[in-house]
Write an enzyme that holds these catalytic residues in place. Structure first.
Site, PDB file in Angstrom:
ATOM      1  N   ASN A  30      19.914  15.004  26.024  1.00  0.00           N
ATOM      2  CA  ASN A  30      19.617  13.628  25.048  1.00  0.00           C
ATOM      3  C   ASN A  30      20.481  13.743  23.467  1.00  0.00           C
ATOM      4  OD1 ASN A  30      18.860  13.018  22.451  1.00  0.00           O
ATOM      5  ND2 ASN A  30      16.371  12.380  23.715  1.00  0.00           N
TER       6      ASN A  30
ATOM      7  N   ASP B 136      20.555  12.345  20.842  1.00  0.00           N
ATOM      8  CA  ASP B 136      20.018  11.895  19.256  1.00  0.00           C
ATOM      9  C   ASP B 136      21.158  12.243  18.281  1.00  0.00           C
ATOM     10  OD1 ASP B 136      19.182   9.212  21.504  1.00  0.00           O
ATOM     11  OD2 ASP B 136      17.496  10.335  20.914  1.00  0.00           O
ATOM     12  N   HIS B 137      20.668  13.553  17.686  1.00  0.00           N
ATOM     13  CA  HIS B 137      20.205  14.215  17.204  1.00  0.00           C
ATOM     14  C   HIS B 137      22.238  14.278  16.173  1.00  0.00           C
ATOM     15  CE1 HIS B 137      16.464  15.165  17.274  1.00  0.00           C
ATOM     16  NE2 HIS B 137      16.487  16.085  16.783  1.00  0.00           N
TER      17      HIS B 137
ATOM     18  N   ARG C 271      25.259  11.239   6.737  1.00  0.00           N
ATOM     19  CA  ARG C 271      26.368  10.883   5.775  1.00  0.00           C
ATOM     20  C   ARG C 271      26.689   8.846   5.793  1.00  0.00           C
ATOM     21  NH1 ARG C 271      30.230  14.616   3.333  1.00  0.00           N
ATOM     22  NH2 ARG C 271      28.357  15.600   2.070  1.00  0.00           N
TER      23      ARG C 271
ATOM     24  N   HIS D 232      18.270   7.366  22.950  1.00  0.00           N
ATOM     25  CA  HIS D 232      16.919   6.311  22.525  1.00  0.00           C
ATOM     26  C   HIS D 232      17.673   5.877  21.297  1.00  0.00           C
ATOM     27  CE1 HIS D 232      12.326   6.692  20.627  1.00  0.00           C
ATOM     28  NE2 HIS D 232      13.100   5.595  21.279  1.00  0.00           N
TER      29      HIS D 232
ATOM     30  N   ARG E 129      16.025   3.110  19.016  1.00  0.00           N
ATOM     31  CA  ARG E 129      15.453   2.277  18.368  1.00  0.00           C
ATOM     32  C   ARG E 129      14.804   1.311  17.326  1.00  0.00           C
ATOM     33  NH1 ARG E 129      11.139   6.157  16.863  1.00  0.00           N
ATOM     34  NH2 ARG E 129      10.630   8.453  17.602  1.00  0.00           N
TER      35      ARG E 129
ATOM     36  N   ARG F 198      17.487   4.417  13.958  1.00  0.00           N
ATOM     37  CA  ARG F 198      17.876   5.567  12.669  1.00  0.00           C
ATOM     38  C   ARG F 198      18.875   6.260  12.998  1.00  0.00           C
ATOM     39  NH1 ARG F 198      12.631   8.895  13.618  1.00  0.00           N
ATOM     40  NH2 ARG F 198      11.448   6.650  13.213  1.00  0.00           N
ATOM     41  N   HIS F 199      19.120   6.334  14.928  1.00  0.00           N
ATOM     42  CA  HIS F 199      20.091   6.888  14.770  1.00  0.00           C
ATOM     43  C   HIS F 199      20.886   6.449  15.959  1.00  0.00           C
ATOM     44  CE1 HIS F 199      17.319   7.787  17.895  1.00  0.00           C
ATOM     45  NE2 HIS F 199      16.588   8.660  17.100  1.00  0.00           N
TER      46      HIS F 199
ATOM     47  N   GLU G 123      16.799   5.484  26.414  1.00  0.00           N
ATOM     48  CA  GLU G 123      15.125   6.245  26.064  1.00  0.00           C
ATOM     49  C   GLU G 123      14.954   4.730  24.916  1.00  0.00           C
ATOM     50  OE1 GLU G 123      14.228   9.644  25.456  1.00  0.00           O
ATOM     51  OE2 GLU G 123      12.699   8.449  23.785  1.00  0.00           O
TER      52      GLU G 123
ATOM     53  N   THR H 203       9.444  10.871  19.092  1.00  0.00           N
ATOM     54  CA  THR H 203       8.134  10.521  19.580  1.00  0.00           C
ATOM     55  C   THR H 203       6.833  12.208  19.704  1.00  0.00           C
ATOM     56  OG1 THR H 203      10.475  10.019  21.780  1.00  0.00           O
ATOM     57  CG2 THR H 203       7.920   8.908  22.115  1.00  0.00           C
TER      58      THR H 203
ATOM     59  N   GLU I  27       8.427  11.171  33.164  1.00  0.00           N
ATOM     60  CA  GLU I  27       8.779  11.685  32.480  1.00  0.00           C
ATOM     61  C   GLU I  27       7.612  12.502  32.188  1.00  0.00           C
ATOM     62  OE1 GLU I  27      12.424  12.041  29.670  1.00  0.00           O
ATOM     63  OE2 GLU I  27      11.518  13.316  28.241  1.00  0.00           O
TER      64      GLU I  27
ATOM     65  N   HIS J 133      10.705  17.434  26.080  1.00  0.00           N
ATOM     66  CA  HIS J 133      10.041  16.967  24.669  1.00  0.00           C
ATOM     67  C   HIS J 133       9.875  18.008  24.044  1.00  0.00           C
ATOM     68  CE1 HIS J 133       9.124  15.331  21.153  1.00  0.00           C
ATOM     69  NE2 HIS J 133       9.259  14.487  21.024  1.00  0.00           N
TER      70      HIS J 133
ATOM     71  N   HIS K 239      16.648  18.488  20.956  1.00  0.00           N
ATOM     72  CA  HIS K 239      16.834  19.326  20.047  1.00  0.00           C
ATOM     73  C   HIS K 239      17.798  20.011  19.957  1.00  0.00           C
ATOM     74  CE1 HIS K 239      15.897  19.835  16.164  1.00  0.00           C
ATOM     75  NE2 HIS K 239      15.635  21.195  15.917  1.00  0.00           N
TER      76      HIS K 239
HETATM   77  N1  PXP Z   1      11.752  13.409  26.594  1.00  0.00           N
HETATM   78  C1  PXP Z   1      11.338  11.877  25.757  1.00  0.00           C
HETATM   79  C2  PXP Z   1      10.812  10.860  26.270  1.00  0.00           C
HETATM   80  C3  PXP Z   1      12.398  11.787  24.067  1.00  0.00           C
HETATM   81  O1  PXP Z   1      11.082  10.905  23.640  1.00  0.00           O
HETATM   82  C4  PXP Z   1      12.788  13.608  23.555  1.00  0.00           C
HETATM   83  C5  PXP Z   1      12.753  13.192  22.372  1.00  0.00           C
HETATM   84  O2  PXP Z   1      13.642  12.041  21.401  1.00  0.00           O
HETATM   85  C6  PXP Z   1      12.634  13.784  24.889  1.00  0.00           C
HETATM   86  C7  PXP Z   1      12.199  13.892  26.048  1.00  0.00           C
HETATM   87  C8  PXP Z   1      13.523  15.436  24.241  1.00  0.00           C
HETATM   88  O3  PXP Z   1      12.924  15.926  23.250  1.00  0.00           O
HETATM   89  P1  PXP Z   1      13.546  17.143  22.276  1.00  0.00           P
HETATM   90  O4  PXP Z   1      15.192  16.246  21.891  1.00  0.00           O
HETATM   91  O5  PXP Z   1      12.414  17.916  21.480  1.00  0.00           O
HETATM   92  O6  PXP Z   1      14.566  17.905  23.233  1.00  0.00           O
END
Ligand code: PXP
Length: 239
Positions: free
Chosen positions: A7, A9-10, A18, A43, A45, A49-50, A70, A101, A151, A191, A214
């Site tokens: 993932n 997103d971060h 920034r 994801h 959203r 936001r990201h 997602e 989430t 999942e 997650h 993350h």
């Molecule tokens: N699975 C789902 C459905 C999520 O919403 C997320 C977070 O966006 C993740 C997995 C990944 O979680 P993490 O960022 O804590 O690894």
């Protein structure tokens, strides 16, 4: 052998801090794939936001493995998914004020509505994954309404405050995985998984794929910092 879905997103979260155009989550996805990731997750959203619409469009053009979008099961996102064509969509609950989430999707609360969402996505060849708590009833309903993948939400396990709590929550996940697998569903988990708490999952070979964000991005910041500093020193040292 289980697969890893990364993932990204971060990476976009850092960019948005920034308000400029780097780091680019699209480049991060390419690097993750070159490193062997089996799937890229983003994801989109409601509040963008990201990850934003531009990211999703470019990810669809560039991801060569699988793209997992997602999203909340709302009309806007369903239409975006149908127009974009990710290999799969993971349906998650979404609250505007949450940091990430928070819980699994409550498919039991509205099976007919979620069943229709499955049809609308499957109509475009998109597989549907339900992000749900390790709750047998939720799993059975997800299966009944046409979900192909579940999942299992590992967030509560990852937040356990001691070993006995972790073990108890892990056992719950193990039972859920067994039920899902017995129904013929493909099983993913994710997650809050990190380089320490993921080790226990070796005991659950029925989990086919892990969704992790993350901890990978957090580790990348730390393992990449040494090189980044050295590269800047090389630039400024002769000034
Ligand atoms: N699975 C789902 C459905 C999520 O919403 C997320 C977070 O966006 C993740 C997995 C990944 O979680 P993490 O960022 O804590 O690894």
């Amino acid at each position: 052998m289980a697969r890893l879905a990364v993932n990204i997103d971060h990476v976009a979260t850092v960019r948005q801090a920034r308000g400029i155009d780097e780091p680019d989550p699209v480049l991060a996805a390419g690097i993750a794939e070159l490193a062997g990731a089996d799937c890229i997750i983003c994801h989109l959203r409601e509040d963008r936001r990201h990850i934003n619409d531009r990211d999703l469009a470019l990810l669809r053009q560039t991801v060569k493995t699988k793209l997992n979008l997602e999203m909340a099961a709302v009309d806007e996102m369903i239409e975006i998914a149908r127009n974009t064509g990710p290999e799969l969509s993971t349906l998650v609950p979404e609250k505007r004020e949450e940091l990430t989430t928070e819980g699994g999707l409550d498919v039991k609360a509205n099976p007919d509505q979620y069943g229709k969402v499955v049809e609308r996505l499957r109509d475009k060849g998109i597989k549907v994954s339900f992000f749900i708590d390790p709750d047998p009833e939720q799993i059975e309903i997800a299966h009944k309404i046409g979900g192909e993948i579940v999942e299992i939400h590992t967030g509560h396990y990852s937040e356990a405050r001691n070993e006995s709590e972790a073990e108890e929550r892990f056992v719950r996940i193990a039972k859920a995985v067994e039920i899902a697998s017995g129904l013929g569903l493909s099983v993913s988990a994710g997650h809050g998984l990190n380089y320490v708490n993921v080790k226990r999952f070796k005991a659950l070979p029925m989990i086919e794929e892990y969704s992790i964000g993350h901890s990978i991005i957090a580790r990348a910041v730390l393992v990449g910092l040494d090189r980044a500093v050295r590269e800047m020193i090389a630039l400024v040292k002769d000034y």
